[in-house]
Enzyme design. Structure first.
Site, PDB file in Angstrom:
ATOM      1  N   ASN A  83      -8.998   3.711   7.720  1.00 52.44           N
ATOM      2  CA  ASN A  83      -8.443   2.575   8.442  1.00 52.44           C
ATOM      3  C   ASN A  83      -8.565   2.690   9.962  1.00 52.44           C
ATOM      4  O   ASN A  83      -8.339   1.729  10.662  1.00 52.44           O
ATOM      5  CB  ASN A  83      -6.972   2.374   8.056  1.00 52.44           C
ATOM      6  CG  ASN A  83      -6.181   3.655   8.125  1.00 52.44           C
ATOM      7  OD1 ASN A  83      -6.461   4.605   7.395  1.00 52.44           O
ATOM      8  ND2 ASN A  83      -5.196   3.706   8.991  1.00 52.44           N
ATOM      9  N   HIS A 104      -1.818  -7.785   2.363  1.00 51.68           N
ATOM     10  CA  HIS A 104      -1.853  -8.271   3.743  1.00 51.68           C
ATOM     11  C   HIS A 104      -3.056  -7.794   4.558  1.00 51.68           C
ATOM     12  O   HIS A 104      -3.258  -8.224   5.678  1.00 51.68           O
ATOM     13  CB  HIS A 104      -0.528  -7.966   4.476  1.00 51.68           C
ATOM     14  CG  HIS A 104      -0.332  -6.543   4.915  1.00 51.68           C
ATOM     15  ND1 HIS A 104      -0.584  -6.136   6.207  1.00 51.68           N
ATOM     16  CD2 HIS A 104       0.106  -5.440   4.262  1.00 51.68           C
ATOM     17  CE1 HIS A 104      -0.279  -4.839   6.333  1.00 51.68           C
ATOM     18  NE2 HIS A 104       0.136  -4.398   5.160  1.00 51.68           N
ATOM     19  N   CYS A 116       1.064   2.461  12.662  1.00 49.75           N
ATOM     20  CA  CYS A 116       2.321   3.176  12.471  1.00 49.75           C
ATOM     21  C   CYS A 116       2.595   4.144  13.601  1.00 49.75           C
ATOM     22  O   CYS A 116       3.731   4.498  13.858  1.00 49.75           O
ATOM     23  CB  CYS A 116       2.287   3.938  11.150  1.00 49.75           C
ATOM     24  SG  CYS A 116       1.509   3.000   9.845  1.00 49.75           S
ATOM     25  N   THR A 152      12.912  -6.771  -9.664  1.00 49.62           N
ATOM     26  CA  THR A 152      12.463  -8.146  -9.879  1.00 49.62           C
ATOM     27  C   THR A 152      11.161  -8.405  -9.123  1.00 49.62           C
ATOM     28  O   THR A 152      11.013  -7.997  -7.968  1.00 49.62           O
ATOM     29  CB  THR A 152      13.551  -9.128  -9.415  1.00 49.62           C
ATOM     30  OG1 THR A 152      14.725  -8.854 -10.187  1.00 49.62           O
ATOM     31  CG2 THR A 152      13.133 -10.574  -9.618  1.00 49.62           C
ATOM     32  N   GLY A 202       0.807  -1.216   0.000  1.00 52.31           N
ATOM     33  CA  GLY A 202       0.000   0.000   0.000  1.00 52.31           C
ATOM     34  C   GLY A 202       0.841   1.267   0.000  1.00 52.31           C
ATOM     35  O   GLY A 202       0.551   2.225  -0.723  1.00 52.31           O
ATOM     36  N   THR A 203       1.883   1.275   0.818  1.00 52.07           N
ATOM     37  CA  THR A 203       2.718   2.471   0.923  1.00 52.07           C
ATOM     38  C   THR A 203       3.370   2.794  -0.416  1.00 52.07           C
ATOM     39  O   THR A 203       3.334   3.942  -0.878  1.00 52.07           O
ATOM     40  CB  THR A 203       3.789   2.269   2.018  1.00 52.07           C
ATOM     41  OG1 THR A 203       3.111   1.997   3.252  1.00 52.07           O
ATOM     42  CG2 THR A 203       4.677   3.479   2.167  1.00 52.07           C
TER      43      THR A 203
HETATM   44  C1  PLP Z   1      -2.261  -0.593   5.773  1.00 52.68           C
HETATM   45  C2  PLP Z   1      -2.587   0.587   4.979  1.00 52.68           C
HETATM   46  C3  PLP Z   1      -1.659   1.155   4.090  1.00 52.68           C
HETATM   47  C4  PLP Z   1      -0.235   0.674   3.981  1.00 52.68           C
HETATM   48  O1  PLP Z   1      -0.117  -0.531   3.313  1.00 52.68           O
HETATM   49  P1  PLP Z   1       1.262  -1.370   3.456  1.00 52.68           P
HETATM   50  O2  PLP Z   1       1.093  -2.503   2.526  1.00 52.68           O
HETATM   51  O3  PLP Z   1       1.304  -1.800   4.898  1.00 52.68           O
HETATM   52  O4  PLP Z   1       2.383  -0.481   3.093  1.00 52.68           O
HETATM   53  C5  PLP Z   1      -2.062   2.230   3.322  1.00 52.68           C
HETATM   54  N1  PLP Z   1      -3.304   2.723   3.412  1.00 52.68           N
HETATM   55  C6  PLP Z   1      -4.228   2.222   4.256  1.00 52.68           C
HETATM   56  C7  PLP Z   1      -5.588   2.802   4.291  1.00 52.68           C
HETATM   57  C8  PLP Z   1      -3.906   1.146   5.079  1.00 52.68           C
HETATM   58  O5  PLP Z   1      -4.820   0.660   5.915  1.00 52.68           O
END
Ligand code: PLP
Length: 385
Positions: free
Chosen positions: A151, A201, A325, A237, A71-72
């Site tokens: 979230n 995840h 975080c 990769t 996500g990041t």
């Molecule tokens: C968990 C989360 C992320 C970050 O995703 P990662 O795969 O942990 O880097 C970004 N945005 C939201 C809304 C999230 O809940």
């Protein structure tokens, strides 16, 4: 002691069927998908099959999906890539005060580069106002990033409405749909976004893998430089086992979505009913009618969240103060602060309880009892003697 996990918005356990799908990739199909020989072609086939599964699930074409580390990275690639690609048209960006830090901190970085960012307020339920959004739009707005579902409190945003307000403008529309993806059926054509971030995840897939949807025709400046993978849009990769696992998790989610959602509603209601029966004082932060089914954010007047979290952890209940975080730091949640104001007690006395696939009603009963007992230590101090 059996620990009860109620922090699925932070991460979820990997589905055993996902592990099964990944094992042969680790054991046998180790080739680099960019190699042209047999071993490479085998691995390439796996990632292209995965891309098809994922594209079909969100109503996209395979070309519109790039694989990332989660996500990041998807948020960074979308925001930085779009801002840099469009800066000749303008340097104004619109987002909200309640985005995940992967979006907020990226916007702050873009501000340092000279971009002008509007951070929209939210109401007490965590929703932006469409009027405020309309007022924020400018001829030089080149990018809008508004999350699908929050979230920390679960509130859903009016994504379709925002997309239609952006028709005919120069602005690209990105949504971080990470938290919503497991429970909400999302069709990108239907909602009208240009860019969408997802990570595996959060829906029982592996960590460290995700994807970014990029609508056909949308050009981003490359964010990560190196090899020519992903049509030169993301060098490096491929995480082949991760991509295979993510596609399996996507399949599982699409087969069971409604059932899973109903189960989350039941668990959430059970928690609320039990806490009410226990007679403790609490209020709901967020919007149950217009929110994600697996997230419950509760304000417990008179408590201190750090102490509450440690007491619950000792008693075997794993919950969170909001975004993982910032857990460990005593900073109040930026989401609750945006909803209630910077001095509001909610920001210091609220818990996020988030449910998942393997939670049972018994676990929720036990957790509710433990939460009520812990909270009542603050709310109804026992008199000694
Ligand atoms: C968990 C989360 C992320 C970050 O995703 P990662 O795969 O942990 O880097 C970004 N945005 C939201 C809304 C999230 O809940």
């Amino acid at each position: 002691m059996d620990h009860i996990y109620l922090d699925h918005a932070a991460t979820t356990p990997v589905d055993p069927a996902v592990v099964e799908a990944m094992l042969p990739v680790y054991r046998e199909i180790f080739g680099n998908p960019s190699s042209i020989h047999y071993f490479g072609r085998e691995a390439r086939k796996l990632i292209e099959d995965a891309r098809e599964v994922i594209a079909a699930e969100i109503g996209a074409t395979p070309k519109e999906i790039i694989f990332t580390s989660g996500g990041t990275e998807s948020d960074n690639a979308a925001l930085i890539g779009a801002a840099h690609a469009r800066q000749a048209l303008g340097r104004h960006i619109i987002t909200t005060k309640i985005e995940h830090h992967a979006v907020l901190h990226t916007c702050e970085h873009l501000e340092k580069e000279g971009f002008d960012v509007t951070y929209l307020d939210v109401d007490q339920k965590g929703r932006i106002s469409l009027d405020a959004f309309k007022n924020a739009l400018r001829p030089d707005t080149i990018l809008v990033s508004i999350m699908y579902g929050n979230n920390e409190v679960g509130t859903l945003q009016p994504i379709k409405e925002i997309a239609s307000l952006l028709k005919g403008t120069n602005a690209l529309f990105h949504t971080d749909a990470v938290q919503a993806f497991g429970l909400e059926a999302i069709n990108v054509r239907d909602i009208g976004v240009d860019l969408m971030s997802i990570t595996a995840h959060k829906f029982n897939g592996p960590k460290g893998v995700g994807f970014l949807y990029i609508r056909e025709g949308v050009l981003l400046e490359t964010y990560q430089h190196g090899g020519e993978q992903e049509r030169k849009r993301r060098a490096g990769t491929h995480n082949v086992p991760g991509i295979v696992g993510m596609a399996k998790a996507v399949k599982l989610v699409s087969e069971n979505r409604e059932e899973k959602k109903q189960m989350m509603y039941r668990l959430r209601q059970r928690m609320l009913d039990r806490l009410t029966e226990e007679g403790i004082d609490f209020a709901i932060n967020g919007d149950l009618e217009n929110g994600l089914a697996h997230i419950l954010n509760l304000y417990f007047p008179g408590t201190r969240v750090e102490a509450l979290l440690s007491a619950l952890d000792l008693a075997g209940v794993a919950v969170s103060s909001g975004s993982a975080c910032t857990a460990g730091s005593v900073e109040p949640s930026h989401v609750l602060t945006a909803m209630f104001g910077s001095d509001a007690p909610q920001a210091k006395s609220s818990l996020r309880i988030s449910f998942g696939l393997y939670n049972t009603e018994e676990q929720v009963e036990t957790a509710a009892r433990i939460i009520a007992k812990t909270v009542s230590g603050w709310q109804k101090p026992k008199h000694s003697g």
